[in-house]
Design a protein around this motif. Sequence first.
Motif: not given
Length: 353
Positions: A247-276
Motif C-alpha cells: 500500500t498505497p497505490r504507487t507501491s502496488v503499481e511498482t510491485w505489479a510492474r516489477e513482478s506479476p505484470l512484468n510480462g514473465e507470466w501469462r494469466w487467465k482469470v475466471t469469475l467467482s465469489s467469496a465471502n459474499a
Amino acid sequence: MTENTDQDVDFAALVERHRAELHAHCYRMLGSVYDADDAVQDTLIRAWRGAAGLRDGHAVRSWLYTIATNVCLTELRRRSRRGLPHDFSPAAEPHTPPGIPMAESVWIEPYPDSSLPPGKASPEAAYDQREAVELAFIAALQHLNARQRAVLILRDVLGFSAAEAATCLSTTVASVNSGLQRARAAVGERVPQRTQQATVRALGDDALRGLVERYVAAWETCDVAAFTAILTEDVTFAMPPLATWYTPRTSVETWARESPLNGEWRWKVTLSSANAQPALAFYAWDEAARTHLPFALNVLTLRGDRVCDVTAFIVRSTDAPDDGSYQRFPEQPMDQRSLSATYERFGLPARLD
C-alpha cells in the motif's frame, strides 16, 4: 440395510435445516473453512448423542448453536487467532520482494458463500448473513477475545436475546451486555462504514460487471496502467500465505510492474465469489503442463467504483527453503490443502486452456 428409526429421520431433517448456518457460524468463530468442517462434525456428533432427550422443538436452534459455540470456544483455547497480512506486519516497501511464507494456520481462509441463506438469521439480528461473512468483518472478529466474539455473533448475527446468549455461554445477562458493548466498539473501528453488500447494490450490476472486466483485462494483458487506474489511492494488496503486502497505490503499481505484470507470466482469470464479495480465480501458464493452472483466488473489496483491497489467497507450495523462490511463486508446485480449500471447494476448474 438397517431400517431408519424415527430418531434417525428426525435428526437427519434437523441437521439439513441447520447445517449451512452452523458451518457459517463456526467459520465466523474460527476464520477457517477446515476448522469449521471439524467443528460442525463435532457439533453433530454431540447433538446426536443428546438428541433423544430433546423434547422442545422450538429449542432446537439454540441447542445446536450452544453446542457449536462451545466446540469453537474449546478450539480457540488451543490456538492463536487467525488474521490477514495487514494484521501481522507493516506494509512492505514497493521494491521489496516477498519473503518466506508464514504458517498456513495463521491465515483467515476464504469462504464459499453460495450456500448462505439470504437475509437475516432472525429479525433481531443487526447483520444479514452475507454481511457477516465479508472479509473485513471476519478479520475484525478475530481481534476479539473468544468470549466477546461469541457474544457478538450470537447477538448481532444470529439475533439471540441477551438471556439466550447468556444461557449458551453459561454466564449472566450483565456479562453478555458488557461483552457485547466492547465487541461492537472494537469491530466498529475495523470494518468500513458501508458493507460490501451495500456497495455492490449502489454500484449496480452493469457497473460492477464493467469494473471486474477491466480488472481481468488488465491482468490478462499485463497492463499496469489499466490495473492501477481501477484502484483507490489507499488500496492494499495482500497475498497469504505471504506476509508481504503493499500500500498505497504507487507501491502496488511498482510491485505489479516489477513482478506479476512484468510480462514473465501469462494469466487467465475466471469469475467467482467469496465471502459474499466479487472474487477472481487466477491461473498461471505452466509450460510443462501446456495449460493455465490455479495460482490464487483474489477476493476484491470495493469502495464506490474502485477496488480498495485485494486479498489473493495463493494455492502454491510453501516448501521452498529460500526467499528467492517466492519471487517466482507461479513456478512453485501446487499446495493440495490450499487448492482444496479454494478452487475445489469453490467448484472452480482444475485448469484453464
